[in-house]
Design an enzyme around this catalytic site. Structure first.
Site, PDB file in Angstrom:
ATOM      1  N   LYS A   1      30.833  40.667  36.035  1.00 31.74           N
ATOM      2  CA  LYS A   1      31.831  40.547  34.962  1.00 31.74           C
ATOM      3  C   LYS A   1      32.913  39.577  35.379  1.00 31.74           C
ATOM      4  O   LYS A   1      33.094  39.258  36.552  1.00 31.74           O
ATOM      5  CB  LYS A   1      32.452  41.915  34.637  1.00 31.74           C
ATOM      6  CG  LYS A   1      33.137  42.614  35.827  1.00 31.74           C
ATOM      7  CD  LYS A   1      34.525  42.136  36.158  1.00 31.74           C
ATOM      8  CE  LYS A   1      35.129  42.868  37.353  1.00 31.74           C
ATOM      9  NZ  LYS A   1      36.372  42.231  37.864  1.00 31.74           N
TER      10      LYS A   1
ATOM     11  N   ASP B   1      35.954  50.072  38.470  1.00 35.55           N
ATOM     12  CA  ASP B   1      35.157  49.174  37.635  1.00 35.55           C
ATOM     13  C   ASP B   1      33.772  49.724  37.325  1.00 35.55           C
ATOM     14  O   ASP B   1      33.073  49.174  36.463  1.00 35.55           O
ATOM     15  CB  ASP B   1      34.979  47.810  38.320  1.00 35.55           C
ATOM     16  CG  ASP B   1      36.260  47.009  38.410  1.00 35.55           C
ATOM     17  OD1 ASP B   1      37.282  47.455  37.852  1.00 35.55           O
ATOM     18  OD2 ASP B   1      36.233  45.942  39.038  1.00 35.55           O
TER      19      ASP B   1
ATOM     20  N   ALA C   1      34.492  38.965  45.457  1.00 38.25           N
ATOM     21  CA  ALA C   1      34.631  37.789  44.600  1.00 38.25           C
ATOM     22  C   ALA C   1      35.378  38.058  43.307  1.00 38.25           C
ATOM     23  O   ALA C   1      35.594  37.141  42.521  1.00 38.25           O
ATOM     24  CB  ALA C   1      33.246  37.227  44.277  1.00 38.25           C
TER      25      ALA C   1
ATOM     26  N   GLY D   1      29.512  44.723  43.281  1.00 38.52           N
ATOM     27  CA  GLY D   1      29.266  45.985  43.973  1.00 38.52           C
ATOM     28  C   GLY D   1      29.388  47.178  43.046  1.00 38.52           C
ATOM     29  O   GLY D   1      28.616  48.141  43.131  1.00 38.52           O
ATOM     30  N   SER D   2      30.368  47.125  42.145  1.00 36.84           N
ATOM     31  CA  SER D   2      30.520  48.198  41.158  1.00 36.84           C
ATOM     32  C   SER D   2      29.304  48.268  40.243  1.00 36.84           C
ATOM     33  O   SER D   2      28.828  49.351  39.890  1.00 36.84           O
ATOM     34  CB  SER D   2      31.782  47.965  40.329  1.00 36.84           C
ATOM     35  OG  SER D   2      32.940  48.054  41.135  1.00 36.84           O
ATOM     36  N   ALA D   3      28.797  47.095  39.845  1.00 36.77           N
ATOM     37  CA  ALA D   3      27.594  47.067  39.008  1.00 36.77           C
ATOM     38  C   ALA D   3      26.403  47.648  39.757  1.00 36.77           C
ATOM     39  O   ALA D   3      25.606  48.399  39.179  1.00 36.77           O
ATOM     40  CB  ALA D   3      27.308  45.639  38.565  1.00 36.77           C
TER      41      ALA D   3
END
Length: 293
Positions: free
Chosen positions: A11, A138, A99, A104-106
C-alpha cells in the site's frame, strides 16, 4: 497435504495525519490507505499434526521465528482456533524492508486469511480483524482489498469505492536502498508539535476530493505528517520528491514512515521517462516499480 500459494500486496498512504499521542503509547491518526498490485509471494503447506510452524524466507535479513510477523500471525491463528500448529510457510520477499509500504503487515494478513481458508474458515471476519489489529496497526487493512480510510491507530477502517481522480494514472515508487524505523519516526515527531497534533478531518477531505474532483484539485490535500522528522534526517527523500515534480508528477509524497517515495504521473510513458532520468543520475542501488491504475 494441502498447499496454497498467495500473493501479498502493498500500500501507499495517500495521506497520513497524526492527531496526538494516546495514553496507551500509540498515536491517534487518520490515514488514506491505497492498495497497490506489487507483491511478495507466500506458499502454505499443511504438515503432520503437531509438527509446529515452520517458516523459510528468501531474504537473508528477515528472521524466521517469532520476530517475524508471518510466524506471529500463524501462532495467533492456531491459538485462537485451538488447532494444533501444523504448517510450513515459505515467504518469497520481493518488496523492500522498512519501506513504508506495509509489506510485512500484508504478509501477516495473508497468513491469517489463508490459514483460515485452509482449515475451513473456523474464524469469522470480525475475529480475523481482531487478531490482525493485535499484530499491527496496518494489518487489518490488508484483509480487504479496497482503498480505505483508517482511524484510531489505523485499525478502524472505512472502505472506499474506487477513486475516479486516480483512474488511468501511473504510480512510480522508489526505495533508496535504506529503511526508516517506524518507531523512530513516531518518537521524532516530538520535535514537530504541528505535525504531532494535526488538524482532524484531513483524510476525509482528501477522499472527498478524489471521489468528486480531479487529481490537480485534490493534490494540495495530500499530506504525510511523518515527513517532518524523516525528511530532516534524510534530505535525499526530499530531493526525490522535487525531482519527480520536475519530471511532471502531480503528486510526490513519502509513504508511511518511509523510506519509499511515490509519484503520481499522468501516463505510463511519463513514469518510465521519470524513472530513466532518475537512474541516469542516481548511481547507488535503487529499488523502483511502476504501477498503472
Amino acid at each position: 497435504m494441502n498447499r496454497l500459494e498467495r500473493l501479498s500486496p502493498c500500500k501507499v498512504n495517500l495521506l497520513l495525519n497524526i492527531l496526538g499521542r494516546r495514553p496507551d503509547g500509540f498515536h491517534e491518526l487518520e490515514t488514506l490507505f491505497f492498495p497497490l498490485p506489487l507483491h511478495d509471494r507466500l506458499v502454505f503447506e499443511t504438515t503432520a499434526s503437531g509438527s509446529g510452524i515452520g517458516l523459510t524466507c528468501t531474504h537473508p535479513e528477515l528472521p524466521t521465528g517469532p520476530e517475524n510477523l508471518v510466524y506471529r500471525a500463524a501462532q495467533s491463528f492456531f491459538a485462537a482456533t485451538g488447532l494444533p500448529p501444523a504448517v510450513r510457510i515459505h515467504l518469497e520477499k520481493n518488496l523492500p524492508l522498512a519501506a513504508g509500504l506495509g509489506a510485512g503487515s500484508a504478509n501477516a494478513a495473508v497468513t491469517l486469511d489463508t490459514l483460515n481458508e485452509m482449515h475451513g474458515r473456523p474464524l469469522s471476519t470480525a475475529r480475523l480483524h481482531e487478531l490482525a489489529a493485535a499484530l499491527g496497526s496496518d494489518v487489518p487493512f490488508f484483509l480487504q482489498g479496497r482503498p480505505a480510510l483508517a482511524f484510531g491507530r489505523g485499525e478502524r477502517l472505512e472502505s472506499l469505492p474506487e477513486l475516479p481522480a486516480l483512474k488511468n494514472l501511473a504510480v512510480l515508487l522508489v526505495h533508496p536502498g535504506f529503511g526508516v524505523s517506524t518507531a523512530w519516526a513516531y518518537r521524532a515527531l516530538a520535535d514537530f508539535p504541528e505535525a504531532l497534533n494535526g488538524r482532524p478531518g484531513r483524510a476525509r477531505q482528501l477522499a472527498e476530493a478524489l471521489l468528486g474532483g480531479t487529481l490537480a484539485e485534490a493534490a494540495p490535500h495530500f499530506y504525510n505528517a511523518l515527513e517532518a522528522p524523516v525528511l530532516r534526517k534524510y534530505p535525499l527523500l526530499q530531493w526525490f520528491q522535487d525531482f519527480f515534480r520536475e519530471q511532471g508528477a502531480v503528486v510526490a509524497l513519502m509513504s508511511g514512515s518511509g523510506s519509499t517515495t511515490f509519484a503520481l504521473l499522468p501516463t505510463l510513458e511519463a513514469a518510465e521517462k521519470a524513472r530513466a532520468s532518475l537512474q541516469a543520475i542516481y548511481q547507488a542501488p535503487l529499488w523502483s516499480a511502476i504501477v498503472t491504475l
